[in-house]
Motif scaffolding. Structure first.
Motif, PDB file in Angstrom:
ATOM      1  N   ARG A 126      39.025  14.135 -11.667  1.00  0.00           N
ATOM      2  CA  ARG A 126      38.454  13.179 -10.743  1.00  0.00           C
ATOM      3  C   ARG A 126      39.179  11.842 -10.886  1.00  0.00           C
ATOM      4  NH1 ARG A 126      32.462  12.238  -9.221  1.00  0.00           N
ATOM      5  NH2 ARG A 126      32.297  14.287 -10.156  1.00  0.00           N
ATOM      6  N   ALA A 127      39.564  11.292  -9.747  1.00  0.00           N
ATOM      7  CA  ALA A 127      40.327  10.045  -9.771  1.00  0.00           C
ATOM      8  C   ALA A 127      40.070   9.271  -8.489  1.00  0.00           C
ATOM      9  CB  ALA A 127      41.823  10.326  -9.924  1.00  0.00           C
ATOM     10  N   ALA A 128      40.251   7.983  -8.605  1.00  0.00           N
ATOM     11  CA  ALA A 128      40.233   7.119  -7.419  1.00  0.00           C
ATOM     12  C   ALA A 128      41.676   6.791  -7.069  1.00  0.00           C
ATOM     13  CB  ALA A 128      39.448   5.849  -7.706  1.00  0.00           C
ATOM     14  N   HIS A 129      41.917   6.480  -5.811  1.00  0.00           N
ATOM     15  CA  HIS A 129      43.264   6.161  -5.367  1.00  0.00           C
ATOM     16  C   HIS A 129      43.299   4.792  -4.708  1.00  0.00           C
ATOM     17  CE1 HIS A 129      43.396  10.584  -5.646  1.00  0.00           C
ATOM     18  NE2 HIS A 129      44.683  10.403  -5.913  1.00  0.00           N
ATOM     19  N   GLU A 130      44.398   4.088  -4.956  1.00  0.00           N
ATOM     20  CA  GLU A 130      44.667   2.848  -4.252  1.00  0.00           C
ATOM     21  C   GLU A 130      46.071   2.950  -3.661  1.00  0.00           C
ATOM     22  OE1 GLU A 130      44.095  -0.818  -6.272  1.00  0.00           O
ATOM     23  OE2 GLU A 130      42.210  -0.189  -7.223  1.00  0.00           O
ATOM     24  N   GLY A 131      46.190   2.571  -2.400  1.00  0.00           N
ATOM     25  CA  GLY A 131      47.492   2.658  -1.760  1.00  0.00           C
ATOM     26  C   GLY A 131      47.555   1.810  -0.519  1.00  0.00           C
ATOM     27  N   PHE A 132      48.775   1.606  -0.052  1.00  0.00           N
ATOM     28  CA  PHE A 132      48.968   0.733   1.106  1.00  0.00           C
ATOM     29  C   PHE A 132      50.234   1.171   1.836  1.00  0.00           C
ATOM     30  CE2 PHE A 132      50.254  -3.146   3.345  1.00  0.00           C
ATOM     31  CZ  PHE A 132      49.030  -3.562   3.874  1.00  0.00           C
ATOM     32  N   VAL A 133      50.161   1.179   3.155  1.00  0.00           N
ATOM     33  CA  VAL A 133      51.333   1.436   3.985  1.00  0.00           C
ATOM     34  C   VAL A 133      51.951   0.083   4.328  1.00  0.00           C
ATOM     35  CG1 VAL A 133      52.213   2.459   6.098  1.00  0.00           C
ATOM     36  CG2 VAL A 133      50.266   3.522   4.926  1.00  0.00           C
ATOM     37  N   ASP A 134      53.133  -0.192   3.751  1.00  0.00           N
ATOM     38  CA  ASP A 134      53.761  -1.504   3.957  1.00  0.00           C
ATOM     39  C   ASP A 134      54.161  -1.722   5.409  1.00  0.00           C
ATOM     40  OD1 ASP A 134      53.563  -2.067   1.256  1.00  0.00           O
ATOM     41  OD2 ASP A 134      55.492  -1.155   0.805  1.00  0.00           O
ATOM     42  N   GLY A 135      54.665  -0.679   6.028  1.00  0.00           N
ATOM     43  CA  GLY A 135      55.087  -0.818   7.414  1.00  0.00           C
ATOM     44  C   GLY A 135      56.447  -0.215   7.635  1.00  0.00           C
ATOM     45  N   LEU A 136      57.003  -0.499   8.788  1.00  0.00           N
ATOM     46  CA  LEU A 136      58.276   0.066   9.224  1.00  0.00           C
ATOM     47  C   LEU A 136      59.422  -0.829   8.784  1.00  0.00           C
ATOM     48  CD1 LEU A 136      59.583   2.336  10.972  1.00  0.00           C
ATOM     49  CD2 LEU A 136      59.370   0.779  12.914  1.00  0.00           C
ATOM     50  N   THR A 137      60.426  -0.243   8.138  1.00  0.00           N
ATOM     51  CA  THR A 137      61.584  -1.009   7.692  1.00  0.00           C
ATOM     52  C   THR A 137      62.618  -1.108   8.810  1.00  0.00           C
ATOM     53  OG1 THR A 137      62.884   0.875   6.907  1.00  0.00           O
ATOM     54  CG2 THR A 137      61.236  -0.031   5.398  1.00  0.00           C
ATOM     55  N   GLU A 138      63.601  -1.983   8.614  1.00  0.00           N
ATOM     56  CA  GLU A 138      64.679  -2.094   9.590  1.00  0.00           C
ATOM     57  C   GLU A 138      65.460  -0.799   9.708  1.00  0.00           C
ATOM     58  OE1 GLU A 138      67.118  -5.362   8.621  1.00  0.00           O
ATOM     59  OE2 GLU A 138      65.629  -6.894   9.111  1.00  0.00           O
ATOM     60  N   GLY A 145      64.233   2.143   9.834  1.00  0.00           N
ATOM     61  CA  GLY A 145      63.507   3.186  10.529  1.00  0.00           C
ATOM     62  C   GLY A 145      62.661   4.054   9.635  1.00  0.00           C
ATOM     63  N   ALA A 146      62.391   3.623   8.402  1.00  0.00           N
ATOM     64  CA  ALA A 146      61.525   4.369   7.486  1.00  0.00           C
ATOM     65  C   ALA A 146      60.184   3.649   7.365  1.00  0.00           C
ATOM     66  CB  ALA A 146      62.181   4.500   6.119  1.00  0.00           C
ATOM     67  N   ILE A 147      59.146   4.421   7.052  1.00  0.00           N
ATOM     68  CA  ILE A 147      57.830   3.857   6.782  1.00  0.00           C
ATOM     69  C   ILE A 147      57.644   3.854   5.268  1.00  0.00           C
ATOM     70  CG2 ILE A 147      55.346   4.094   7.121  1.00  0.00           C
ATOM     71  CD1 ILE A 147      55.952   5.564   9.734  1.00  0.00           C
ATOM     72  N   ASN A 148      57.501   2.676   4.707  1.00  0.00           N
ATOM     73  CA  ASN A 148      57.388   2.529   3.265  1.00  0.00           C
ATOM     74  C   ASN A 148      55.950   2.205   2.865  1.00  0.00           C
ATOM     75  OD1 ASN A 148      60.086   2.981   3.035  1.00  0.00           O
ATOM     76  ND2 ASN A 148      60.636   0.895   2.463  1.00  0.00           N
ATOM     77  N   GLY A 149      55.626   2.508   1.625  1.00  0.00           N
ATOM     78  CA  GLY A 149      54.306   2.190   1.091  1.00  0.00           C
ATOM     79  C   GLY A 149      54.197   2.618  -0.356  1.00  0.00           C
ATOM     80  N   TRP A 150      53.003   2.647  -0.845  1.00  0.00           N
ATOM     81  CA  TRP A 150      52.777   3.010  -2.244  1.00  0.00           C
ATOM     82  C   TRP A 150      51.354   3.516  -2.431  1.00  0.00           C
ATOM     83  CZ3 TRP A 150      48.737   0.143  -4.171  1.00  0.00           C
ATOM     84  CH2 TRP A 150      48.475  -1.095  -3.558  1.00  0.00           C
ATOM     85  N   VAL A 151      51.149   4.275  -3.498  1.00  0.00           N
ATOM     86  CA  VAL A 151      49.822   4.774  -3.842  1.00  0.00           C
ATOM     87  C   VAL A 151      49.822   5.165  -5.320  1.00  0.00           C
ATOM     88  CG1 VAL A 151      50.381   7.161  -3.158  1.00  0.00           C
ATOM     89  CG2 VAL A 151      47.988   6.432  -3.265  1.00  0.00           C
ATOM     90  N   PHE A 152      48.752   4.867  -5.992  1.00  0.00           N
ATOM     91  CA  PHE A 152      48.565   5.342  -7.362  1.00  0.00           C
ATOM     92  C   PHE A 152      47.128   5.827  -7.522  1.00  0.00           C
ATOM     93  CE2 PHE A 152      47.847   0.714  -7.489  1.00  0.00           C
ATOM     94  CZ  PHE A 152      46.569   0.646  -8.058  1.00  0.00           C
ATOM     95  N   ARG A 153      46.919   6.684  -8.485  1.00  0.00           N
ATOM     96  CA  ARG A 153      45.566   7.171  -8.758  1.00  0.00           C
ATOM     97  C   ARG A 153      45.089   6.603 -10.079  1.00  0.00           C
ATOM     98  NH1 ARG A 153      48.609  11.515 -10.517  1.00  0.00           N
ATOM     99  NH2 ARG A 153      47.956  12.468 -12.478  1.00  0.00           N
TER     100      ARG A 153
END
Length: 838
Positions: A125-137, A139-147
């Motif tokens: 059992r774990a909780a997660h925190e993460g965020f979608v940073d957005g679109l880079t120049e 053309g990739a979608i960057n972000g992060w997440v950890f549990r």
């Protein structure tokens, strides 16, 4: 999960000398025992491998009375190993334990078979925190997440994510990219980032809603869903063509250019995507080298490698990388610094028997890395010596590339770019270096790996000095700088060295960094003392980097030149800051009144003229920034001019002392600039990088004032090609010699860059220092160049710079050609086009 049952008897085969068995595997632990029959009284140390990588070692010293009852000679041979928290992510993993010679500890499966590793999949059992940073120049979608593990509280990366469009899963990615910013901000595993490039079928010009959810529990990341539109490849190519056309047109195309920049998402990868960039780069590098003309001679290279108790696997990989060199004329001097490791010694001896180019040397007494390296240097026979650490890896063409450049240029000291090799076998953290930069070398040993010098130079320098162990190479480079001319030191802008991030290495270890930082500060201080410079050298927190504070007493006269037109409140604030926060005493202030019209400005000029250090020079002419400053400079006999915008506000009392001291420390320094921040304390100017986005761009823009930036370049004084005249100290002699600012063709924009390039062309240096920190309200004093009425003039000045400095703009010596020239300073990597050697 359960592995077998407890063993009650063991049959020992005569040829078996290492024995190890796992009794059971629980959800959280592996329990077993291991002994070495050749050393029955000594506990065994096992390597722990998870998913094929060594992640830990374990000493088997738990008392196991049942082993004695089974006839084994040692009862302190048990182990209980806690499975790493990172494995409780619901994904499949495998764990194994091996002796030093590779013999595995055996598991027993449900069929009673012995197996060398155990596969499992556990979720906690774990909780997660993460965020979608957005679109880079790119053309990739960057972000992060950890549990967040509920039992240990650890914050772990490596989580799997599902990507959904309109409720349909279109991709699965693992968030295991290196994100040091997230790691620092959230105190979590920095390997928690992701970069998702949508498949081709979604690049159709339609807007899509991308959802990112954790695979285990469908937790959706913050800022998800994200709407994005990806243009088809043919349209992107057309837009790039229009961009090039727009840059050659006059003011009516300026809005088109801005619109196109907003539409375009550059194809070039970022530093976070280095691994994928490297997969294309290294094959291309090898092909470029293979296609180069044969060398007339293939001089012998002595690779000197001090050895002390390395991880044997890493050591073997290091040696193998030398054996794989395309330049075959080398000798590898392996100097064991009294490791007292029989297995290591035996391997070195066997390697020498198999390859006569390997020359093992065994010291009878431990002397440290400098002494061991000197032993190797004394035995070296090559024309060149290359310095190599015992657990690092050379790229296969490393020696050939270095030798080619040395033979072509006649350089005595050469250094290449490098990256890091992590415990997972990934390449990351590339160090793309500038060309020779003495001032930066005072701040840290940016040369580092791979370094090669002539054996003649190494002998003249007397080798390494043990008193600087930990920074012995930095001390050596500083001493080399004392004897060589700048043209004898060459930067090879190719990634030729993979520095392993081992536990005790300064590539990773904080304790090792502290040790190295102390030695490095001492090395820099000793170097400055030899130059006759009185200075304090202070390590920067958490880095092997240093602040140099000179202690000059001389105060040559400085004229602080501040143009203005009306804007009384702004100019008064600037003036008050200078008067109240300048500890330096020998200065005057020249306020250049460019046709101010308001009654307030008239009163202001009268009032400030009553201040002894201030005079007002009235210039009733149309705005010409270059001419205003040239007139003021001509009106004073000061030794230095301090060009300052009226929207720049100094914040520290030592600001002018810092700038003057940089010039006094080196008589060839003609211009010195500082770090300027917006009112929100993010960086506006950290020096100028040439050729990025056109003529040039401000380095480190958008970082916080304290952020170290790429390879600490945002916090270390260094030589650069240009700095902004919004705050620039300039040596009056040099300013006059190059004709000052260009008041004919560069009346408003780029005149400061042009001045700096003229200074450098004449043999002077330009230095940027973060120790002068000031607040800058950019362009308030003259307006924005995107204003339509200024666009024609701006385009013409842009064209002037291209015609005058095209060669320099194409290759800034202080900005690595592996970075993009389109955008993203110190962040976006170059595509196919390069400024490399081959």
């Amino acid at each position: 999960m359960q592995a077998g049952g407890k063993r009650t008897a063991t049959v020992i085969q005569p040829e078996q000398r290492q024995l190890g068995f796992v009794d059971r595997v629980t959800e959280t632990q592996v329990i077993g025992w291991a002994i070495d029959l050749d050393r029955v009284t000594q506990p065994v140390r096992l390597a722990v491998r998870v998913d094929g990588r060594v992640v830990d070692t374990m000493l088997c010293d738990v008392r196991r009375n049942d082993l004695g009852a089974s006839g084994l000679p040692n009862t302190r041979a048990g182990f209980v190993y806690d499975i790493p928290h990172a494995c409780f992510d619901g994904a499949q993993h495998r764990i194994a334990f091996t002796f030093q010679n590779g013999t595995p500890v055996l598991f027993t499966n449900r069929l009673g078979q012995s197996v060398p590793e155990w596969h499992f999949a556990n979720a906690r059992r774990a909780a997660h925190e993460g965020f979608v940073d957005g679109l880079t120049e790119g053309g990739a979608i960057n972000g992060w997440v950890f549990r967040i593990d509920t039992e240990s509280g650890k914050r772990l990366g490596g989580n799997r994510l599902l990507v959904l469009i309109d409720g349909e899963t279109v991709g699965e990615i693992t968030a295991d990219r290196f994100r040091p910013d997230v790691g620092a901000a959230h105190r979590c595993d920095p390997y928690c980032g992701f970069s998702y490039v949508p498949p081709v079928e979604f690049r159709t010009g339609r807007t899509c809603r991308f959802r990112f959810v954790v695979a285990n529990d469908r937790t959706e990341l913050l800022n998800s869903p994200l709407e994005a539109t990806f243009l088809p490849n043919d349209a992107r190519g057309t837009l790039h063509g229009l961009m090039r056309m727009a840059e050659s047109l006059a003011s009516q195309t300026w809005q088109m250019r801005l619109a196109l920049r907003n539409l375009l998402a550059e194809d070039e990868p970022t530093l976070l995507e280095y691994a994928s960039w490297a997969r294309r780069y290294f094959p291309a590098l090898r092909a470029r080298v293979a296609g180069a003309a044969p060398m007339r001679e293939a001089p012998l290279v002595s690779v000197v490698c001090p050895v002390f108790r390395p991880d044997l696997g890493h050591f073997i990989e290091a040696v193998n990388s030398v054996q794989a060199q395309s330049h075959a004329n080398w000798e590898l001097l392996l100097v064991d610094d009294h490791s007292r490791d029989a297995a290591l010694k035996a391997w070195m001896q066997d390697a020498a028997k198999l390859d006569g180019r390997i020359r093992p040397i065994f010291r009878r007494k431990n002397g440290g890395i400098a002494a061991a390296t000197n032993t190797a240097l004394a035995e070296a026979r090559g024309k060149y010596v290359a310095f190599f650490d015992h657990d690092d890896v050379l790229e296969s063409v490393a020696l050939e590339v270095m030798v080619r450049e040395a033979e072509q240029s006649g350089a005595a000291l050469l250094y290449s770019d490098e990256d890091k090799l992590d415990e997972r076998g990934n390449l990351d953290e590339p160090h793309f270096k500038p060309d020779w930069n003495y001032r930066l070398l005072l701040g840290n040993n940016y040369l580092c790996h791979l370094t090669m010098m002539t054996r003649e130079l190494a002998g003249a320098l007397g080798g390494l000095r043990a008193s600087f162990d930990g920074a012995q190479d930095h001390d050596l480079m500083l001493r080399a700088a004392e004897t060589l001319r700048p043209e004898q030191i060459r930067h090879v802008p190719e990634v030729l060295y993979h520095w392993r991030k081992s536990a005790g290495s300064t590539a990773l270890s904080g304790e090792a960094k502290t040790y190295a930082a102390r030695a490095g500060a001492a090395a820099v201080a000793a170097h400055l003392a030899r130059r006759g410079l009185d200075a304090d050298v202070t390590p920067l927190a958490g880095m092997t980097a240093y602040r140099v504070t000179y202690r000059f007493e001389a105060e040559p006269r400085v004229a602080i030149i501040i143009p203005y037109r009306d804007q009384v409140e702004m100019t008064l604030r600037c003036l008050r800051a200078v008067l109240s926060l300048t500890a330096y005493r020998n200065y005057e202030i020249i306020l250049v009144d460019n046709w101010s019209e308001s009654p307030a400005a008239r009163d202001f000029a009268a009032d400030v003229s009553n201040i002894g250090q201030v005079r007002v020079l009235r210039v009733p002419e149309p705005f010409n920034y270059s001419r205003l400053n040239n007139l003021a400079a001509a009106s004073t006999d000061a030794a230095f001019h301090m060009f300052m915008n009226n929207d720049l506000f100094v914040t520290e009392r030592n600001w002018l002392r810092v700038l003057v001291d940089e010039a006094l420390a080196d008589e060839r320094v003609a211009a010195v600039g500082g770090k300027y921040v917006y009112p929100d304390q993010t960086v506006q100017h950290g020096g100028v990088i040439l050729g990025v986005g056109g003529i040039g761009e401000h380095a480190h823009r958008g970082l916080t004032a304290e952020a170290p930036g790429y390879m600490a370049r945002a916090v270390l004084a260094q030589e650069l090609s240009a700095v902004t005249a919004a705050g620039m100290l300039c040596r009056a002699e040099a300013f006059a010699a190059v004709g000052g600012f260009d008041e004919r063709d560069l009346t408003v924009a780029f005149n400061d860059v042009d001045l700096c390039l003229k200074l450098r062309e004449a043999g002077w240096k330009v230095v940027w220092t973060p120790e002068f920190l000031a607040e800058h309200h950019e362009s308030i004093s003259r307006g924005d160049d995107s204003n339509p009425k200024h666009q024609t003039r701006f385009c013409l000045e842009n064209q002037t710079m291209h015609e005058r400095w095209e060669r320099v703009l194409a290759r800034d010596p202080f900005y690595n050609p592996n970075f993009s020239r389109h955008s993203g300073i110190f962040r976006v990597l170059a595509g196919e086009e390069t400024g490399r050697l081959f």
